[in-house]
Design a protein around this motif. Structure first.
Motif, PDB file in Angstrom:
ATOM      1  N   TYR A   4       0.876  -1.217  -0.047  1.00  0.00           N
ATOM      2  CA  TYR A   4      -0.112  -0.091  -0.073  1.00  0.00           C
ATOM      3  C   TYR A   4       0.955   1.279  -0.188  1.00  0.00           C
ATOM      4  CZ  TYR A   4      -3.831  -3.117   1.074  1.00  0.00           C
ATOM      5  OH  TYR A   4      -4.957  -4.058   1.168  1.00  0.00           O
ATOM      6  N   GLY A   5       1.958   1.257   0.620  1.00  0.00           N
ATOM      7  CA  GLY A   5       2.966   2.398   0.585  1.00  0.00           C
ATOM      8  C   GLY A   5       3.387   2.324  -0.545  1.00  0.00           C
ATOM      9  N   ALA A   8       0.912   4.138  -2.757  1.00  0.00           N
ATOM     10  CA  ALA A   8       0.719   5.557  -2.451  1.00  0.00           C
ATOM     11  C   ALA A   8       1.507   6.282  -2.948  1.00  0.00           C
ATOM     12  CB  ALA A   8       0.725   5.657  -1.064  1.00  0.00           C
ATOM     13  N   ILE A   9       3.121   6.300  -2.973  1.00  0.00           N
ATOM     14  CA  ILE A   9       4.037   6.859  -3.499  1.00  0.00           C
ATOM     15  C   ILE A   9       3.861   7.135  -4.951  1.00  0.00           C
ATOM     16  CG2 ILE A   9       6.364   7.346  -3.916  1.00  0.00           C
ATOM     17  CD1 ILE A   9       6.693   6.050  -1.275  1.00  0.00           C
ATOM     18  N   PHE A  12       0.708   8.788  -6.174  1.00  0.00           N
ATOM     19  CA  PHE A  12       0.865  10.290  -6.081  1.00  0.00           C
ATOM     20  C   PHE A  12       1.722  10.739  -6.690  1.00  0.00           C
ATOM     21  CE2 PHE A  12       3.243  13.722  -3.869  1.00  0.00           C
ATOM     22  CZ  PHE A  12       2.344  14.398  -3.299  1.00  0.00           C
ATOM     23  N   SER A  15      -0.144  11.394 -10.148  1.00  0.00           N
ATOM     24  CA  SER A  15      -1.308  12.182 -10.102  1.00  0.00           C
ATOM     25  C   SER A  15      -0.796  13.552 -10.512  1.00  0.00           C
ATOM     26  CB  SER A  15      -2.030  12.190  -8.697  1.00  0.00           C
ATOM     27  OG  SER A  15      -1.437  12.899  -7.713  1.00  0.00           O
ATOM     28  N   GLU A  91       7.431  12.555   6.270  1.00  0.00           N
ATOM     29  CA  GLU A  91       6.453  11.684   6.246  1.00  0.00           C
ATOM     30  C   GLU A  91       6.779  10.289   5.678  1.00  0.00           C
ATOM     31  OE1 GLU A  91       2.580  12.343   4.216  1.00  0.00           O
ATOM     32  OE2 GLU A  91       1.549  11.270   5.900  1.00  0.00           O
ATOM     33  N   ILE A  92       7.656  10.459   4.538  1.00  0.00           N
ATOM     34  CA  ILE A  92       8.175   9.352   3.995  1.00  0.00           C
ATOM     35  C   ILE A  92       9.281   8.775   5.113  1.00  0.00           C
ATOM     36  CG2 ILE A  92       9.674   8.359   1.985  1.00  0.00           C
ATOM     37  CD1 ILE A  92       7.128   9.412   1.157  1.00  0.00           C
ATOM     38  N   VAL A  97       8.182   1.961   5.360  1.00  0.00           N
ATOM     39  CA  VAL A  97       8.495   1.504   4.219  1.00  0.00           C
ATOM     40  C   VAL A  97      10.093   1.324   3.980  1.00  0.00           C
ATOM     41  CG1 VAL A  97       6.707   2.747   2.876  1.00  0.00           C
ATOM     42  CG2 VAL A  97       8.664   4.014   3.310  1.00  0.00           C
ATOM     43  N   GLU A 101      11.097  -0.123  -1.109  1.00  0.00           N
ATOM     44  CA  GLU A 101       9.712   0.315  -1.317  1.00  0.00           C
ATOM     45  C   GLU A 101       9.769   1.582  -1.792  1.00  0.00           C
ATOM     46  OE1 GLU A 101       8.010  -3.004   1.606  1.00  0.00           O
ATOM     47  OE2 GLU A 101       8.264  -0.847   2.400  1.00  0.00           O
TER      48      GLU A 101
ATOM     49  N   TYR B  77      11.582  -1.596  12.671  1.00  0.00           N
ATOM     50  CA  TYR B  77      10.926  -0.154  12.351  1.00  0.00           C
ATOM     51  C   TYR B  77       9.652  -0.219  11.536  1.00  0.00           C
ATOM     52  CZ  TYR B  77      12.269  -1.039   7.507  1.00  0.00           C
ATOM     53  OH  TYR B  77      12.255  -1.794   6.175  1.00  0.00           O
ATOM     54  N   ARG B  78       9.326  -1.489  10.676  1.00  0.00           N
ATOM     55  CA  ARG B  78       8.056  -1.419  10.269  1.00  0.00           C
ATOM     56  C   ARG B  78       7.143  -1.523  11.176  1.00  0.00           C
ATOM     57  NH1 ARG B  78       7.869  -2.657   4.780  1.00  0.00           N
ATOM     58  NH2 ARG B  78       9.696  -3.626   4.075  1.00  0.00           N
ATOM     59  N   GLU B  97      -2.397  18.999  -4.047  1.00  0.00           N
ATOM     60  CA  GLU B  97      -3.365  17.656  -3.498  1.00  0.00           C
ATOM     61  C   GLU B  97      -4.630  18.316  -2.784  1.00  0.00           C
ATOM     62  OE1 GLU B  97      -3.746  14.624  -4.303  1.00  0.00           O
ATOM     63  OE2 GLU B  97      -2.083  14.238  -5.437  1.00  0.00           O
ATOM     64  N   PHE B 105      -3.426   9.235   1.011  1.00  0.00           N
ATOM     65  CA  PHE B 105      -1.984   8.933   0.905  1.00  0.00           C
ATOM     66  C   PHE B 105      -1.198   8.568   2.071  1.00  0.00           C
ATOM     67  CE2 PHE B 105       2.451  10.831   1.041  1.00  0.00           C
ATOM     68  CZ  PHE B 105       2.906  10.016   0.085  1.00  0.00           C
ATOM     69  N   GLY B 108      -2.191   4.994   3.114  1.00  0.00           N
ATOM     70  CA  GLY B 108      -1.519   4.012   2.291  1.00  0.00           C
ATOM     71  C   GLY B 108      -0.145   4.007   2.594  1.00  0.00           C
ATOM     72  N   LEU B 109       0.654   5.189   2.620  1.00  0.00           N
ATOM     73  CA  LEU B 109       2.008   4.972   2.966  1.00  0.00           C
ATOM     74  C   LEU B 109       2.362   4.184   4.199  1.00  0.00           C
ATOM     75  CD1 LEU B 109       4.543   6.411   1.886  1.00  0.00           C
ATOM     76  CD2 LEU B 109       4.129   8.236   3.595  1.00  0.00           C
TER      77      LEU B 109
END
Ligand SMILES: Nc1ncnc2c1ncn2[C@@H]1O[C@H](COP(=O)(O)OP(=O)(O)OP(=O)(O)O)[C@@H](O)[C@H]1O
Ligand SMILES: [Mg+2]
Lengths: 253, 322
Positions: A4-5, A8-9, A12, A15, A91-92, A97, A101, B77-78, B97, B105, B108-109
């Motif tokens: 999902y991660g 999402a990237i 994004f 888009s 956030e990343i 992730v 990923e 970490y996950r 956005e 987003f 999902g991230l």
């Protein structure tokens, strides 16, 4: 794997392209047409054929390569540079992730966009000349591998750059000259022997030559050497990216 | 409160030295129990954001160990990152956005499957549902802060970090925010927030930690702390400057400042009875008139000065300065 991660990237990034659809599609169509008018019609009328192929057709692979390279690099570098610049990269970095990923998301999107551009140019070109693609699968392999490796290179550039100037210096000072001197619009046979040898040190030559072979079965270097060198380049870029994340280079203080 | 189960957050001997050689965190140790609300106070540059960033994986600890729900933040970490939601101090958002997309987003991230109903709940709770299709660039600063909170809540975290959540926020959002914080706590979420306002800590926190120069100077149950620190001051601006205090007012804790034009009375707001009335009567009978009056709670900075000055005579500071 945080699928999902990655999605999402990827979404994004895609888009962002959708928001600038006109720019992403119309611009390459216009520039390609201009190339055909200037190079194909004006110059091409004086150079009849290169290696048994009309000059207009001859430049198509080079033209695609030129755009694929520059677009991959700019997509790849902007994708990661922008969050850094805006601060949204927090956030990343705080998300569950992995390196792989993050790269998959950003570089996947950058390469997809570049490939899309490649196909748009191919289609536009087919409006001007009659295209013949002898080995479509090899062509696809070249396009995909090139798009991925140069998106990776762009990604590295985007991580390294801490201002906009650095971001544009590599594409304009390194990539553009390499592409123009890499046989995009001529065959190295046309050069004096000394420059033919010099050209062999230009990595872009291998890409253009390989792609051209997949179209017309004419090349400056052996196609397998070309393919091998793209793969090697891909591995080097990937290794660099893994190192960057392992050490936190310029991403995590 | 946190003596039963394993702490949700455990920090042992955390040090952070930035590449320039600056020691931003010095041997910080901290345990936080599930469902606690902890407020971290500290002046600018104390290391609050660095501490949070280290826990969230944005900054690499130089040494020390951090676990979240028993998982190591490096090895697992996950697991730890998916348990954490972070609202950063800076207003950093994408511009083009839409609100809904950017919050989706984030979900999902953080590895969660799409759940539009949850996103709707979060946006509604933050009064953002009407703005769901607006581009973030068109929102006001306070709304952007709400978006950041929504992003942090999008993946249903168990630990929420709020780094100065009330900076530049109006009263209504502050109220909304504390309401949400309390609701989250009800549902078992642990909340760690930083602030410069002791009143905020007083309002919301169970425990208060104070960081100064990268050290955890104090971590204490709020009730106890407030009793220690609850000093208030009454300031009176006098019409006529006084050369000295009349003897009749000697019983009050009074200070004369500003060349005799201001009288400061320090008292404990937690006392059942304060002697303000008596003081005012005393002033009247001494014939001292005043133009203006105001009260102030001792500010964090004051408390700090007290704390740090107190500490500098203790062993901690002597160790630091050989
Ligand atoms: N990336 C960095 N590189 C070098 N030094 C840094 C970096 N980030 C923070 N610092 C330094 O570390 C110290 C602690 O900073 P930090 O942001 O954690 O403080 P803070 O308590 O959050 O302050 P504020 O209340 O102003 O937000 C400061 O002296 C700051 O200058
Ligand atoms: Mg801070």
């Amino acid at each position: 794997m945080n699928i999902y991660g990655v999605l999402a990237i990827y979404r994004f990034e895609m888009s962002r392209t959708r928001r600038t659809l006109i720019q992403s599609i119309v611009a390459p169509v216009i520039t390609t047409s201009l190339y055909f008018i200037v190079f194909g019609a004006a110059i091409g009328s004086r150079i009849q054929e290169v290696g048994g192929v009309s000059y207009g057709a001859f430049i198509v692979p080079g033209l695609i390569m030129l755009n694929l390279l520059t677009n991959s690099i700019s997509n790849g570098s902007f994708g990661i540079y922008f969050p850094k610049f805006m601060g949204t990269v927090y956030e990343i970095l705080s998300a569950p992730v992995s390196t792989l990923e993050i790269v998959l998301g950003y570089v996947g999107a950058a390469a997809s966009k570049a490939l899309l551009l490649g196909f748009i140019i191919l289609l536009t070109a087919s409006l001007f000349i009659e295209l013949r693609i002898a080995h479509p699968l090899i062509m696809l392999a070249f396009l995909i591998l090139t798009a991925i490796s140069f998106s990776l290179l762009g990604f590295i550039l985007g991580i390294w750059a801490d201002n906009f100037e650095k971001l544009s210096v590599v594409p304009t000072l390194v990539i553009t000259p390499l592409v123009f001197l890499g046989g995009s619009f001529y065959s190295t046979d046309m050069l004096p022997p000394f420059w033919q040898t010099v050209s062999l040190f230009n990595p872009v030559l291998y890409l253009v030559s390989g792609l051209r072979w997949s179209f017309y079965e004419i090349s400056d270097v052996n196609v397998w050497v070309s393919l091998g060198s793209v793969l090697l380049f891909l591995l080097i870029c990937f290794g660099l990216v893994v190192w960057i994340f392992k050490t936190g280079y310029k991403l995590r203080s | 409160m946190n003596d039963v189960a394993e702490p949700i957050l455990k920090i042992s001997d955390l040090c952070k030295t930035y590449s320039g050689g600056f020691n931003a965190l010095k041997n910080v140790s901290l345990e936080i129990g599930k469902g606690e609300i902890v407020a971290l106070l500290g002046p600018n540059g104390a290391g609050k954001t660095t501490l949070i960033s280290a826990i969230c994986g944005i900054v690499r600890p130089t040494s020390g160990k951090i676990t979240v729900a028993g998982y190591d933040i490096v090895d697992d970490y996950r697991k730890t990152r998916s348990l954490i939601g972070l609202v950063p101090q800076e207003l950093t958002t994408d511009s083009f956005e839409t609100v809904f997309n950017t919050v989706s987003f984030s979900r999902g991230l953080f590895g969660r499957p799409p759940d539009p109903a949850h996103i709707e709940r979060v946006l509604t709770a933050l009064s953002l549902w009407d703005k769901r299709d607006s581009k973030i660039i068109t929102l006001s600063g306070g709304m952007k802060r709400r978006v950041l909170i929504a992003k942090a809540l999008s993946h249903e975290p168990s630990v929420l970090f709020l780094d100065e959540p009330t900076a530049g926020v109006d009263v209504s959002l502050r109220k909304d925010m504390w309401k949400i914080v309390r609701e989250l706590r009800e549902s078992g979420v642990t909340i760690i927030l930083t602030t410069h306002y002791i009143e905020e800590a007083e309002e919301i926190a169970d425990r208060v930690g104070v960081i100064n120069h990268g050290e955890m100077v104090l971590i204490e149950d709020k009730q106890i702390l407030m009793r220690k620190l609850g000093q208030k001051q009454l300031m009176l601006d006098l019409v006529e400057p006084l050369r000295q205090l009349p003897a009749s007012l000697a019983d009050f804790a009074l200070d004369l400042t500003e060349h005799g034009t201001r009288l400061i009375y320090t008292f404990d707001s937690h006392e059942q009875r304060t002697d303000i009335t008596a003081l005012l009567d005393g002033l009247k009978s001494a014939g001292i008139a005043f133009r203006d009056l105001q009260t102030s709670q001792s500010s964090l900075e004051d408390i700090f000065v007290n704390l740090v000055e107190g500490a500098s005579k203790g062993p901690a500071e002597q160790e630091a300065e050989p």
